[in-house]
Write a protein that holds these residues in place. Structure first.
Motif, PDB file in Angstrom:
ATOM      1  N   LEU A   1      -0.176  -6.049   1.896  1.00 56.24           N
ATOM      2  CA  LEU A   1      -1.533  -6.576   1.875  1.00 56.24           C
ATOM      3  C   LEU A   1      -1.483  -7.923   1.172  1.00 56.24           C
ATOM      4  CD1 LEU A   1      -4.589  -6.508   2.234  1.00 56.24           C
ATOM      5  CD2 LEU A   1      -4.730  -5.180   0.104  1.00 56.24           C
ATOM      6  N   GLY A   2      -1.677  -8.974   1.944  1.00 58.36           N
ATOM      7  CA  GLY A   2      -1.716 -10.322   1.388  1.00 58.36           C
ATOM      8  C   GLY A   2      -0.421 -11.075   1.589  1.00 58.36           C
TER       9      GLY A   2
ATOM     10  N   ALA B   1     -10.446  -8.462   2.441  1.00 58.68           N
ATOM     11  CA  ALA B   1      -9.922  -7.094   2.504  1.00 58.68           C
ATOM     12  C   ALA B   1     -10.833  -6.144   1.733  1.00 58.68           C
ATOM     13  CB  ALA B   1      -8.511  -7.051   1.924  1.00 58.68           C
ATOM     14  N   GLU B   2     -10.999  -4.947   2.323  1.00 57.64           N
ATOM     15  CA  GLU B   2     -11.816  -3.907   1.696  1.00 57.64           C
ATOM     16  C   GLU B   2     -11.167  -2.551   1.930  1.00 57.64           C
ATOM     17  OE1 GLU B   2     -16.168  -1.896   2.405  1.00 57.64           O
ATOM     18  OE2 GLU B   2     -16.042  -4.088   2.431  1.00 57.64           O
ATOM     19  N   THR B   3     -11.120  -1.744   0.878  1.00 59.07           N
ATOM     20  CA  THR B   3     -10.560  -0.400   1.026  1.00 59.07           C
ATOM     21  C   THR B   3     -11.513   0.436   1.870  1.00 59.07           C
ATOM     22  OG1 THR B   3     -11.597   0.355  -1.026  1.00 59.07           O
ATOM     23  CG2 THR B   3      -9.340  -0.479  -1.194  1.00 59.07           C
TER      24      THR B   3
ATOM     25  N   ILE C   1       0.844  -1.196   0.000  1.00 62.88           N
ATOM     26  CA  ILE C   1       0.000   0.000   0.000  1.00 62.88           C
ATOM     27  C   ILE C   1       0.877   1.243   0.000  1.00 62.88           C
ATOM     28  CG2 ILE C   1      -1.771   1.272   1.270  1.00 62.88           C
ATOM     29  CD1 ILE C   1      -2.692  -1.453   2.363  1.00 62.88           C
ATOM     30  N   ARG C   2       0.595   2.146  -0.909  1.00 66.01           N
ATOM     31  CA  ARG C   2       1.307   3.423  -0.995  1.00 66.01           C
ATOM     32  C   ARG C   2       0.549   4.516  -0.255  1.00 66.01           C
ATOM     33  NH1 ARG C   2       2.150   4.792  -6.837  1.00 66.01           N
ATOM     34  NH2 ARG C   2       3.554   6.323  -5.955  1.00 66.01           N
TER      35      ARG C   2
ATOM     36  N   GLU D   1      -8.093  -5.943  11.605  1.00 68.30           N
ATOM     37  CA  GLU D   1      -6.990  -4.987  11.543  1.00 68.30           C
ATOM     38  C   GLU D   1      -7.235  -4.043  10.376  1.00 68.30           C
ATOM     39  OE1 GLU D   1      -2.112  -4.818  11.697  1.00 68.30           O
ATOM     40  OE2 GLU D   1      -3.065  -6.689  11.104  1.00 68.30           O
ATOM     41  N   THR D   2      -6.731  -2.834  10.509  1.00 63.26           N
ATOM     42  CA  THR D   2      -6.744  -1.870   9.419  1.00 63.26           C
ATOM     43  C   THR D   2      -5.295  -1.488   9.150  1.00 63.26           C
ATOM     44  OG1 THR D   2      -8.901  -1.059  10.134  1.00 63.26           O
ATOM     45  CG2 THR D   2      -7.667   0.350   8.624  1.00 63.26           C
ATOM     46  N   ILE D   3      -4.897  -1.557   7.882  1.00 61.15           N
ATOM     47  CA  ILE D   3      -3.502  -1.287   7.514  1.00 61.15           C
ATOM     48  C   ILE D   3      -3.434  -0.108   6.555  1.00 61.15           C
ATOM     49  CG2 ILE D   3      -2.773  -3.654   7.958  1.00 61.15           C
ATOM     50  CD1 ILE D   3      -2.820  -4.125   4.916  1.00 61.15           C
TER      51      ILE D   3
END
Length: 161
Positions: free
Chosen positions: A81-82, A96-98, A53-54, A73-75
């Motif tokens: 991611l993954g 996972a969801e944005t 993730i950028r 968790e939120t990253i």
């Protein structure tokens, strides 16, 4: 829940790699932009890619019978991611969801695995960095599940009032 401190782009997994290895890995990257509310993957689906993730945040969730999706968790920026692509049977363990718009580097897992087989030093560095992520995620998931299922407060401790 606040984002996991992934740091700025270039930290996390990428920072764990030597400059030469980072360059070889990044040669396989594809830039992606995902709108907020995008389901990126679901539990049990084939894990054939991963992302760094950028910018933006992604919620990792698990389906719990009777409770629906629960965020574990939120990253954010700098986070991997993954990781399920690395270990057979190569199926996602979470979903996972944005949470908001996300910009990320996406990697094809098969191409990365081929690169790791070709350059074992890079492979060892990458696997070690991914293992750190796995440990962090397992600790975060355990904490979240204790929050959901653990006893409510100090009751039942046997201590006298």
């Amino acid at each position: 829940m606040t984002p996991h401190p992934g740091g700025a782009p270039g930290e996390g997994v990428l920072a764990a790699l030597a400059t030469e290895h980072r360059g070889r890995l990044m040669a396989l990257a594809r830039e992606v932009a995902l709108p907020g509310g995008t389901r990126i993957f679901e539990e049990g689906e084939k894990a054939d890619r991963f992302w760094i993730i950028r910018s933006g945040t992604v919620a990792l969730d698990i389906h719990m019978p009777g409770r629906g999706r629960q965020v574990v968790e939120t990253i954010g920026a700098g986070s991997l991611l993954g990781w399920s692509w690395l270990c057979p049977p190569r199926q996602w363990h979470l979903a996972a969801e944005t949470r908001d718009p996300v910009h990320a580097w996406e990697f094809d897992a098969a191409a990365v695995l081929d690169l790791c087989a070709e350059d074992t030093a890079l492979g060892l560095s990458l696997v070690t960095a991914v293992a750190e992520t796995i440990g962090d995620r397992l600790r975060a998931t355990r904490t979240r599940l204790l929050d959901l299922y653990g006893p409510p407060g100090p009751q039942g401790s046997g201590a006298a009032p």
